[in-house]
Design a protein around this motif. Structure first.
Motif, PDB file in Angstrom:
ATOM      1  N   TYR A 116      -7.007  -3.224   8.715  1.00  0.00           N
ATOM      2  CA  TYR A 116      -6.581  -1.843   8.486  1.00  0.00           C
ATOM      3  C   TYR A 116      -7.283  -0.967   9.506  1.00  0.00           C
ATOM      4  CZ  TYR A 116      -4.737  -3.301   3.995  1.00  0.00           C
ATOM      5  OH  TYR A 116      -4.008  -3.916   3.016  1.00  0.00           O
ATOM      6  N   SER A 117      -6.642   0.119   9.893  1.00  0.00           N
ATOM      7  CA  SER A 117      -7.314   1.073  10.772  1.00  0.00           C
ATOM      8  C   SER A 117      -7.113   2.481  10.239  1.00  0.00           C
ATOM      9  CB  SER A 117      -6.810   0.955  12.211  1.00  0.00           C
ATOM     10  OG  SER A 117      -5.433   1.219  12.291  1.00  0.00           O
ATOM     11  N   GLN A 130      -2.574   1.061  15.773  1.00  0.00           N
ATOM     12  CA  GLN A 130      -1.557   0.063  15.424  1.00  0.00           C
ATOM     13  C   GLN A 130      -1.914  -1.304  15.984  1.00  0.00           C
ATOM     14  OE1 GLN A 130       2.042   2.013  16.745  1.00  0.00           O
ATOM     15  NE2 GLN A 130       2.285   3.072  14.782  1.00  0.00           N
ATOM     16  N   ALA A 133      -4.547  -2.695  13.459  1.00  0.00           N
ATOM     17  CA  ALA A 133      -4.036  -3.011  12.123  1.00  0.00           C
ATOM     18  C   ALA A 133      -3.125  -4.237  12.137  1.00  0.00           C
ATOM     19  CB  ALA A 133      -3.282  -1.809  11.559  1.00  0.00           C
ATOM     20  N   GLN A 138      -0.475  -0.282   7.663  1.00  0.00           N
ATOM     21  CA  GLN A 138      -1.898  -0.380   7.394  1.00  0.00           C
ATOM     22  C   GLN A 138      -2.719   0.517   8.321  1.00  0.00           C
ATOM     23  OE1 GLN A 138      -1.247  -4.874   5.776  1.00  0.00           O
ATOM     24  NE2 GLN A 138      -3.051  -4.553   6.991  1.00  0.00           N
ATOM     25  N   VAL A 139      -2.055   1.549   8.835  1.00  0.00           N
ATOM     26  CA  VAL A 139      -2.700   2.566   9.663  1.00  0.00           C
ATOM     27  C   VAL A 139      -2.707   3.864   8.869  1.00  0.00           C
ATOM     28  CG1 VAL A 139      -2.538   3.947  11.773  1.00  0.00           C
ATOM     29  CG2 VAL A 139      -1.947   1.505  11.825  1.00  0.00           C
TER      30      VAL A 139
END
Length: 181
Positions: A116-117, A130, A133, A138-139
């Motif tokens: 994740y970021s 991106q 992640a 998950q961004v």
């Protein structure tokens, strides 16, 4: 102060996660130009909260690749079968070496880390987030560490919907702000 907000948010994250013996574990990597702090995977909440409260505040650049590499090495050194591996990168800037960062993120994903970021402030690069992640959903981006702290519960549910997660949180600093991913 944003850095103090980050410390408090990290402490709150420890309380909100299902961290205990036989369940989730968490570790912390703080980096900037070099690795400034490594907190190995642990299920001891007091130990983790103490380190979150006293995290150093490096101000020497943003070598995100080093933080991700150290995270992966710590996962490799402490495997637990059947436990999801989750890496969260929180950053308030662009890494010094975006290609190395993307490569280290790819290696972590190949190892099985669900990445994740979280971009904090307008100084982040959505393309780099991106790349870090595992997938675009998950961004997350927020305008400040205050917003990050107020959205912590949503982040926990997004990252760990099940009760059993193995966490490695990677932190970095960019200019005079702190990054966590």
């Amino acid at each position: 102060m944003d850095y103090e907000t980050l410390r408090l948010a990290m402490e709150g994250l420890v309380d909100r996660l299902n961290i205990e013996e036989g369940n989730g574990r968490m570790g912390i990597v703080v980096y900037s130009r070099d690795i400034a702090l490594v907190v190995p995977l642990s299920s001891d909440k007091d130990y983790l909260k103490n380190h979150a409260r006293t995290m150093p505040h490096p101000r020497d650049g943003t070598n995100t690749d080093l933080g991700i590499e150290k995270m992966r090495q710590l996962f490799e050194a402490s495997p637990r079968e059947g436990v999801p591996l989750v890496g969260i990168v929180v950053t308030d800037g662009i890494s010094k070496y975006p290609k190395k960062t993307a490569n280290q993120a790819a290696l972590a994903k190949e190892f099985g880390v669900n990445m994740y970021s979280v971009g904090v402030t307008y100084l982040t690069d959505i393309n780099e987030l991106q790349d870090i992640a595992s997938n675009p959903s998950q961004v997350l981006t927020v305008e400040s560490f205050d917003m990050l702290a107020s959205n912590l519960e949503a982040i926990v549910k997004l990252v760990c919907p099940s009760k059993l997660c193995l966490f490695r949180v990677v932190l970095s600093h960019f200019y005079q702000k702190y990054e966590i991913f």
